[in-house]
Design an enzyme around this catalytic site. Structure first.
Site, PDB file in Angstrom:
ATOM      1  CE  LYS A  63      -4.083  23.311   4.346  1.00 23.58           C
ATOM      2  NZ  LYS A  63      -2.910  23.121   3.943  1.00 23.58           N
ATOM      3  N   GLY A  78       1.093   6.547  -0.786  1.00 25.91           N
ATOM      4  CA  GLY A  78       0.491   7.652  -1.312  1.00 25.91           C
ATOM      5  C   GLY A  78       0.963   7.963  -2.911  1.00 25.91           C
ATOM      6  N   GLY A 131      -0.310  10.059  -5.084  1.00 26.79           N
ATOM      7  CA  GLY A 131      -1.150  11.476  -5.517  1.00 26.79           C
ATOM      8  C   GLY A 131      -0.231  12.508  -5.964  1.00 26.79           C
ATOM      9  CG  ASN A 132       0.403  17.324  -6.413  1.00 26.74           C
ATOM     10  OD1 ASN A 132       1.349  17.459  -6.196  1.00 26.74           O
ATOM     11  ND2 ASN A 132      -0.151  18.172  -7.638  1.00 26.74           N
ATOM     12  CB  ALA A 133       2.753  14.632  -2.449  1.00 24.47           C
ATOM     13  N   GLY A 134       3.346  12.108  -3.828  1.00 25.62           N
ATOM     14  CA  GLY A 134       3.833  10.896  -3.798  1.00 25.62           C
ATOM     15  C   GLY A 134       4.227  10.581  -5.420  1.00 25.62           C
TER      16      GLY A 134
HETATM   17  P1  NAD Z   1      -3.712  13.647  -3.481  1.00 19.16           P
HETATM   18  O1  NAD Z   1      -5.170  13.717  -2.950  1.00 19.16           O
HETATM   19  O2  NAD Z   1      -3.270  14.045  -4.770  1.00 19.16           O
HETATM   20  O3  NAD Z   1      -3.112  12.250  -3.040  1.00 19.16           O
HETATM   21  C1  NAD Z   1      -3.149  11.387  -1.945  1.00 19.16           C
HETATM   22  C2  NAD Z   1      -2.894   9.975  -2.151  1.00 19.16           C
HETATM   23  O4  NAD Z   1      -2.829   9.278  -0.910  1.00 19.16           O
HETATM   24  C3  NAD Z   1      -3.742   9.489  -3.357  1.00 19.16           C
HETATM   25  O5  NAD Z   1      -3.145   8.443  -4.228  1.00 19.16           O
HETATM   26  C4  NAD Z   1      -4.429   8.321  -2.212  1.00 19.16           C
HETATM   27  O6  NAD Z   1      -5.026   7.237  -3.001  1.00 19.16           O
HETATM   28  C5  NAD Z   1      -3.603   8.028  -1.403  1.00 19.16           C
HETATM   29  N1  NAD Z   1      -4.246   7.391  -0.094  1.00 19.16           N
HETATM   30  C6  NAD Z   1      -5.465   7.961   0.295  1.00 19.16           C
HETATM   31  N2  NAD Z   1      -5.711   7.342   1.691  1.00 19.16           N
HETATM   32  C7  NAD Z   1      -4.582   6.313   1.756  1.00 19.16           C
HETATM   33  C8  NAD Z   1      -4.061   5.181   2.619  1.00 19.16           C
HETATM   34  N3  NAD Z   1      -5.049   5.015   3.611  1.00 19.16           N
HETATM   35  N4  NAD Z   1      -3.043   4.744   2.293  1.00 19.16           N
HETATM   36  C9  NAD Z   1      -2.333   4.972   1.539  1.00 19.16           C
HETATM   37  N5  NAD Z   1      -2.666   6.018   0.584  1.00 19.16           N
HETATM   38  C10 NAD Z   1      -3.572   6.683   0.732  1.00 19.16           C
HETATM   39  O7  NAD Z   1      -3.080  14.621  -2.218  1.00 19.16           O
HETATM   40  P2  NAD Z   1      -1.549  15.049  -2.314  1.00 19.16           P
HETATM   41  O8  NAD Z   1      -1.595  16.710  -2.713  1.00 19.16           O
HETATM   42  O9  NAD Z   1      -0.562  14.345  -2.933  1.00 19.16           O
HETATM   43  O10 NAD Z   1      -1.122  15.200  -0.723  1.00 19.16           O
HETATM   44  C11 NAD Z   1      -0.731  14.152   0.106  1.00 19.16           C
HETATM   45  C12 NAD Z   1      -0.336  14.485   1.329  1.00 19.16           C
HETATM   46  O11 NAD Z   1       0.763  15.712   1.132  1.00 19.16           O
HETATM   47  C13 NAD Z   1      -1.459  15.195   2.229  1.00 19.16           C
HETATM   48  O12 NAD Z   1      -0.817  15.083   3.434  1.00 19.16           O
HETATM   49  C14 NAD Z   1      -1.062  16.771   1.914  1.00 19.16           C
HETATM   50  O13 NAD Z   1      -1.491  17.466   2.938  1.00 19.16           O
HETATM   51  C15 NAD Z   1       0.461  16.822   1.873  1.00 19.16           C
HETATM   52  N6  NAD Z   1       0.894  17.993   1.092  1.00 19.16           N
HETATM   53  C16 NAD Z   1       0.503  18.174  -0.240  1.00 19.16           C
HETATM   54  C17 NAD Z   1       1.276  19.223  -1.039  1.00 19.16           C
HETATM   55  C18 NAD Z   1       0.683  19.679  -2.472  1.00 19.16           C
HETATM   56  O14 NAD Z   1       1.424  20.645  -2.922  1.00 19.16           O
HETATM   57  N7  NAD Z   1       0.207  18.584  -3.036  1.00 19.16           N
HETATM   58  C19 NAD Z   1       1.929  20.056  -0.219  1.00 19.16           C
HETATM   59  C20 NAD Z   1       2.215  20.091   1.031  1.00 19.16           C
HETATM   60  C21 NAD Z   1       1.668  18.783   1.717  1.00 19.16           C
END
Ligand code: NAD
Length: 412
Positions: free
Chosen positions: A102, A214, A216-219
């Site tokens: 990482k 959440g 973002g991309n995942a949620g």
């Molecule tokens: P992202 O930056 O696209 O989205 C993060 C989301 O979390 C946003 O909607 C943000 O508003 C929200 N957020 C931030 N603070 C918050 C809080 N206090 N309460 C509620 N929501 C909050 O990131 P992502 O890529 O969706 O990643 C989210 C998680 O998934 C991280 O832990 C990341 O490590 C994990 N993850 C992502 C991937 C991927 O491919 N995107 C892969 C494996 C793990």
């Protein structure tokens, strides 16, 4: 909780359950290599600023180090170490031939111009290019790093190491036009979705009501997938500004447009605004943390009402909360299994680059589904065999595969 201590606690539990090989355990309690670089970047103002970046190469017994690069002002070494350790376990849980790594840079990317961001990204690779490579260490995007940044990084690597098609495999999560894989953008949520389908069946949960923390991309992609399944209903979602709840279900398509327009999920139609804390404690069937670390802790685990927790975020549940949920009979499908779809499709991208081939979206998703469902099945069986929670079972499967790889290396 310090995320690296969180990792060590979870590792210890799995090790004690199977009386794991002491020597390999010791190796897995620390990274193989830590790289720290200081990157001078010429800012638009003409001054030069120095940014600190890291790469932790945790373990490569099973293949090249693999893991994203995070741009965040709170990046610190212990976080990067924990994330690289989790990557080691994650790749082994889904049995892809990659190790764990990482990276991160201490920066608030929102404060940089596009030109500054490009110079910083190229500077990181210029400082790091001898330590990475398609067969050494293969980075990818993470929080606040994008496909475009991956493209700049790939180009910088090639500048130093040659413009050969195989060198595109130095980094994944690229735009499709630069050798990225179809399906990578939705792969984390889709992988989690496949796992959820199997978990719901195993735990006999029908027509689940789901809350997602959440967006973002995942949620948000997970919310879309669930909304497209007529047997499921998304009743709550949240982002950093707060959440919303609607008992009879949220129209996710409209919500996506609302979030784009207003920058938040709150104040949506006739849904009720709720806090992130309230979302976690809602009376739902499935809770999906998809935002941050340390969300379900000893302070709120007792009040979780969901029948099952599926972790899309990395490290959202502390070890103390794990114990509480296990005693309450609430299965937690762990991050190193349920969010492994992203790294799995990153591995597909690496393979396509090395073979100079392009797979169709259908090919990608079919292979992803098979890997995710087989991995869930294997973890579930291990949990039943040792009467442990799914996380400990996932660590056990990972440890056994890492040990096997170590022994095979020794024999050659
Ligand atoms: P992202 O930056 O696209 O989205 C993060 C989301 O979390 C946003 O909607 C943000 O508003 C929200 N957020 C931030 N603070 C918050 C809080 N206090 N309460 C509620 N929501 C909050 O990131 P992502 O890529 O969706 O990643 C989210 C998680 O998934 C991280 O832990 C990341 O490590 C994990 N993850 C992502 C991937 C991927 O491919 N995107 C892969 C494996 C793990």
């Amino acid at each position: 909780m310090d995320p690296f201590q969180n990792y060590l606690k979870k590792l210890d539990k799995a090790k004690d359950t199977i009386k794991f090989n002491d020597k390999i355990y010791e190796i897995l309690t620390r990274p193989q290599r830590i790289i720290e670089v200081n990157i001078p970047v010429e800012m638009d103002s003409g001054e030069t600023k120095i940014f600190t970046g890291y790469r932790v190469q945790y373990n490569n017994f099973r293949g090249p180090y693999k893991g994203g690069i995070r741009y965040h002002h709170n990046v610190d070494m212990n976080e990067v170490k924990a994330l690289s350790a989790w990557m080691t376990m994650k790749c082994a849980v889904v049995d892809i031939p990659m190790g764990g790594g990482k990276g991160g840079i201490i920066v608030n990317p929102k404060q940089l111009s596009k030109g500054e961001l490009e110079r910083l990204s190229r500077g990181y690779i210029k400082a790091m290019h001898e330590s990475i490579g398609p067969f050494i260490d293969v980075p990818a995007p993470d929080v606040y790093t994008t496909p475009e940044i991956m493209s700049w990084m790939m180009d910088e690597y090639m500048k130093h190491n040659g413009y050969h098609y195989m060198n595109r495999a130095v980094i994944t999560g690229k735009p499709v036009k630069d050798g990225g894989s179809l399906g990578r953008d939705k792969s984390t949520a889709l992988g989690g979705y496949y796992v959820l389908l199997d978990a719901l069946e195993k735990y006999s949960i029908k027509n689940p009501r789901v809350a997602i923390q959440g967006f973002g991309n995942a949620g948000s992609v997970m919310a879309e997938l669930l909304a497209n399944n007529k047997d499921m209903i998304v009743v709550a979602v949240s982002d950093s500004k707060g959440g919303i709840y609607k008992k009879d279900g949220i129209n996710v398509k409209r919500l996506l447009a609302h979030k784009t327009e207003t920058g938040t999920v709150q104040d949506f139609q006739d849904a009720i605004n709720i806090s992130n804390e309230e979302l976690l404690e809602l009376d739902v069937d499935v809770l999906i943390p998809a935002a941050l670390e340390n969300q379900i802790t000893e302070n709120n685990a007792d009040r979780i009402k969901a029948k099952i927790v599926l972790e899309l975020a990395n490290g959202p549940t502390t070890p103390e909360a794990d114990e509480i949920l296990f005693k309450k009979n609430v299965p937690v499908v762990p991050d190193i299994l349920s969010n492994a779809g992203g790294v799995t499709v990153s591995y597909f991208e690496w393979l396509q680059n090395l073979e100079n081939k392009y797979w169709t979206l259908e090919e990608v998703n079919t292979k992803l589904e098979k890997i995710m469902r087989n991995s869930f099945d294997a973890v579930y069986k291990t949990a039943s065999k040792y009467t442990v929670d799914l996380r400990t079972a996932a660590y056990i499967n990972a440890l056994q595969r890492i040990e096997k790889a170590y022994n095979e290396m020794k024999d050659t």
